[in-house]
Design a protein around this motif. Sequence first.
Motif, PDB file in Angstrom:
ATOM      1  N   ASN A 112       0.826  -1.214   0.000  1.00  0.00           N
ATOM      2  CA  ASN A 112       0.000   0.000   0.000  1.00  0.00           C
ATOM      3  C   ASN A 112       0.861   1.266   0.000  1.00  0.00           C
ATOM      4  N   ASN A 113       0.462   2.239  -0.826  1.00  0.00           N
ATOM      5  CA  ASN A 113       1.231   3.490  -0.882  1.00  0.00           C
ATOM      6  C   ASN A 113       0.643   4.588  -0.007  1.00  0.00           C
ATOM      7  N   LYS A 114      -0.476   4.297   0.688  1.00  0.00           N
ATOM      8  CA  LYS A 114      -1.068   5.297   1.573  1.00  0.00           C
ATOM      9  C   LYS A 114      -1.439   4.737   2.940  1.00  0.00           C
ATOM     10  N   VAL A 115      -1.131   3.469   3.158  1.00  0.00           N
ATOM     11  CA  VAL A 115      -1.526   2.804   4.400  1.00  0.00           C
ATOM     12  C   VAL A 115      -0.318   2.110   5.017  1.00  0.00           C
ATOM     13  N   GLY A 116      -0.058   2.387   6.295  1.00  0.00           N
ATOM     14  CA  GLY A 116       0.986   1.696   7.027  1.00  0.00           C
ATOM     15  C   GLY A 116       0.400   0.506   7.770  1.00  0.00           C
ATOM     16  N   VAL A 117       1.280  -0.385   8.249  1.00  0.00           N
ATOM     17  CA  VAL A 117       0.822  -1.596   8.937  1.00  0.00           C
ATOM     18  C   VAL A 117       1.619  -1.793  10.221  1.00  0.00           C
ATOM     19  N   TYR A 118       0.911  -1.951  11.332  1.00  0.00           N
ATOM     20  CA  TYR A 118       1.517  -2.377  12.592  1.00  0.00           C
ATOM     21  C   TYR A 118       1.324  -3.887  12.719  1.00  0.00           C
ATOM     22  N   TYR A 119       2.418  -4.623  12.986  1.00  0.00           N
ATOM     23  CA  TYR A 119       2.339  -6.062  13.204  1.00  0.00           C
ATOM     24  C   TYR A 119       2.529  -6.339  14.695  1.00  0.00           C
ATOM     25  N   ASP A 120       1.555  -7.060  15.287  1.00  0.00           N
ATOM     26  CA  ASP A 120       1.586  -7.357  16.721  1.00  0.00           C
ATOM     27  C   ASP A 120       1.451  -8.865  16.953  1.00  0.00           C
ATOM     28  N   GLU A 121       2.001  -9.325  18.069  1.00  0.00           N
ATOM     29  CA  GLU A 121       1.801 -10.698  18.560  1.00  0.00           C
ATOM     30  C   GLU A 121       2.110 -11.749  17.493  1.00  0.00           C
ATOM     31  N   LEU A 122       3.271 -11.661  16.879  1.00  0.00           N
ATOM     32  CA  LEU A 122       3.645 -12.592  15.813  1.00  0.00           C
ATOM     33  C   LEU A 122       4.171 -13.906  16.399  1.00  0.00           C
ATOM     34  N   GLN A 123       3.676 -15.016  15.874  1.00  0.00           N
ATOM     35  CA  GLN A 123       4.118 -16.349  16.284  1.00  0.00           C
ATOM     36  C   GLN A 123       4.419 -17.172  15.038  1.00  0.00           C
ATOM     37  N   ALA A 124       5.612 -17.782  14.983  1.00  0.00           N
ATOM     38  CA  ALA A 124       6.004 -18.603  13.841  1.00  0.00           C
ATOM     39  C   ALA A 124       6.216 -20.044  14.292  1.00  0.00           C
ATOM     40  N   TYR A 125       5.907 -20.996  13.403  1.00  0.00           N
ATOM     41  CA  TYR A 125       6.159 -22.407  13.699  1.00  0.00           C
ATOM     42  C   TYR A 125       6.192 -23.189  12.391  1.00  0.00           C
ATOM     43  N   ALA A 126       6.662 -24.424  12.464  1.00  0.00           N
ATOM     44  CA  ALA A 126       6.728 -25.307  11.299  1.00  0.00           C
ATOM     45  C   ALA A 126       5.781 -26.478  11.499  1.00  0.00           C
ATOM     46  N   ALA A 127       5.198 -26.953  10.391  1.00  0.00           N
ATOM     47  CA  ALA A 127       4.275 -28.086  10.436  1.00  0.00           C
ATOM     48  C   ALA A 127       4.630 -29.063   9.313  1.00  0.00           C
ATOM     49  N   TYR A 128       4.367 -30.352   9.579  1.00  0.00           N
ATOM     50  CA  TYR A 128       4.635 -31.401   8.595  1.00  0.00           C
ATOM     51  C   TYR A 128       3.462 -32.372   8.599  1.00  0.00           C
ATOM     52  N   LYS A 129       2.829 -32.548   7.443  1.00  0.00           N
ATOM     53  CA  LYS A 129       1.680 -33.440   7.314  1.00  0.00           C
ATOM     54  C   LYS A 129       0.596 -33.121   8.344  1.00  0.00           C
ATOM     55  N   GLY A 130       0.376 -31.833   8.582  1.00  0.00           N
ATOM     56  CA  GLY A 130      -0.666 -31.424   9.515  1.00  0.00           C
ATOM     57  C   GLY A 130      -0.265 -31.455  10.980  1.00  0.00           C
ATOM     58  N   GLN A 131       0.971 -31.845  11.294  1.00  0.00           N
ATOM     59  CA  GLN A 131       1.449 -31.887  12.676  1.00  0.00           C
ATOM     60  C   GLN A 131       2.442 -30.760  12.926  1.00  0.00           C
ATOM     61  N   GLN A 132       2.280 -30.050  14.019  1.00  0.00           N
ATOM     62  CA  GLN A 132       3.226 -28.998  14.386  1.00  0.00           C
ATOM     63  C   GLN A 132       4.503 -29.647  14.894  1.00  0.00           C
ATOM     64  N   ILE A 133       5.636 -29.327  14.263  1.00  0.00           N
ATOM     65  CA  ILE A 133       6.895 -30.000  14.605  1.00  0.00           C
ATOM     66  C   ILE A 133       7.881 -29.082  15.313  1.00  0.00           C
ATOM     67  N   THR A 134       7.505 -27.838  15.584  1.00  0.00           N
ATOM     68  CA  THR A 134       8.306 -26.947  16.426  1.00  0.00           C
ATOM     69  C   THR A 134       7.358 -26.219  17.376  1.00  0.00           C
ATOM     70  N   LEU A 135       7.911 -25.670  18.425  1.00  0.00           N
ATOM     71  CA  LEU A 135       7.130 -24.817  19.309  1.00  0.00           C
ATOM     72  C   LEU A 135       6.873 -23.473  18.631  1.00  0.00           C
ATOM     73  N   ASP A 136       5.883 -22.730  19.119  1.00  0.00           N
ATOM     74  CA  ASP A 136       5.654 -21.365  18.633  1.00  0.00           C
ATOM     75  C   ASP A 136       6.824 -20.479  19.040  1.00  0.00           C
ATOM     76  N   THR A 137       7.317 -19.707  18.092  1.00  0.00           N
ATOM     77  CA  THR A 137       8.416 -18.777  18.358  1.00  0.00           C
ATOM     78  C   THR A 137       7.929 -17.353  18.142  1.00  0.00           C
ATOM     79  N   SER A 138       8.101 -16.496  19.142  1.00  0.00           N
ATOM     80  CA  SER A 138       7.640 -15.104  19.044  1.00  0.00           C
ATOM     81  C   SER A 138       8.597 -14.275  18.210  1.00  0.00           C
ATOM     82  N   LEU A 139       8.029 -13.431  17.350  1.00  0.00           N
ATOM     83  CA  LEU A 139       8.804 -12.457  16.578  1.00  0.00           C
ATOM     84  C   LEU A 139       8.506 -11.071  17.133  1.00  0.00           C
ATOM     85  N   PRO A 140       9.495 -10.178  17.145  1.00  0.00           N
ATOM     86  CA  PRO A 140       9.249  -8.837  17.697  1.00  0.00           C
ATOM     87  C   PRO A 140       8.245  -8.050  16.851  1.00  0.00           C
TER      88      PRO A 140
END
Length: 210
Positions: free
Chosen positions: A88-116
């Motif tokens: 967007n050229n007129k809209v900014g974005v705040y990103y909050d409460e980010l959580q990343a993880y990996a999944a394989y065949k529908g199973q979560q294979i890592t814990l949730d990792t917080s991103l700043p």
Amino acid sequence: MSQVLSKSPIHCADKEELNIGKFNKKLFLTLSSFFTIILAVIFLIWLILHPAKPEFSLREADIFQLNLTGPQLLNSSIQLTLFSRNPNNKVGVYYDELQAYAAYKGQQITLDTSLPPFYQGHEESNLLTASLEGTGLPMTPSFGYEVGRDQTAGRLVLNLKVNGKLRWKVGTWVSRRYNFNVNCISVMAFGPAVTLPLSSKQGTQCSTSV
């Protein structure tokens, strides 16, 4: 003989209550009109700007550990790098409460990792990195079989996901929080002769929902 007409106290009270009622009604209509105009302006701005969803793509994914210990207990270690862009050229974005993880065949294979949390200005881009880890995570009995089958097929497919909340910023106005989800698919060469670490650098475009 002339007659003197005078209003009774009851008539005066009725007139006073009528005036107060008219004033309250007028005040209510004025306030309602004011707030309706404000909401209409915000809605028109939103329609005109109509912010597009953020764009994410997978820059790199590396698997350093992915092995079972004991009955269906998994240890994993994955390094993730994502490219994030605000289109967007007129809209900014705040990103909050980010959580990343990996999944394989529908199973979560890592814990949730917080991103700043971070702010992304008009048409800005950012690189996001995360170390995804899991120790002794319980897996289904079919996990080892699925990995062995993919090894025979010569490729391993992972889902790398980010969940969080975002807020749109237009001028000084900031919206409420909206949930968003990012899903990236990583395909890695994986065969009997392939050893860790496994790596994917194909720059896959990710799907984003808000």
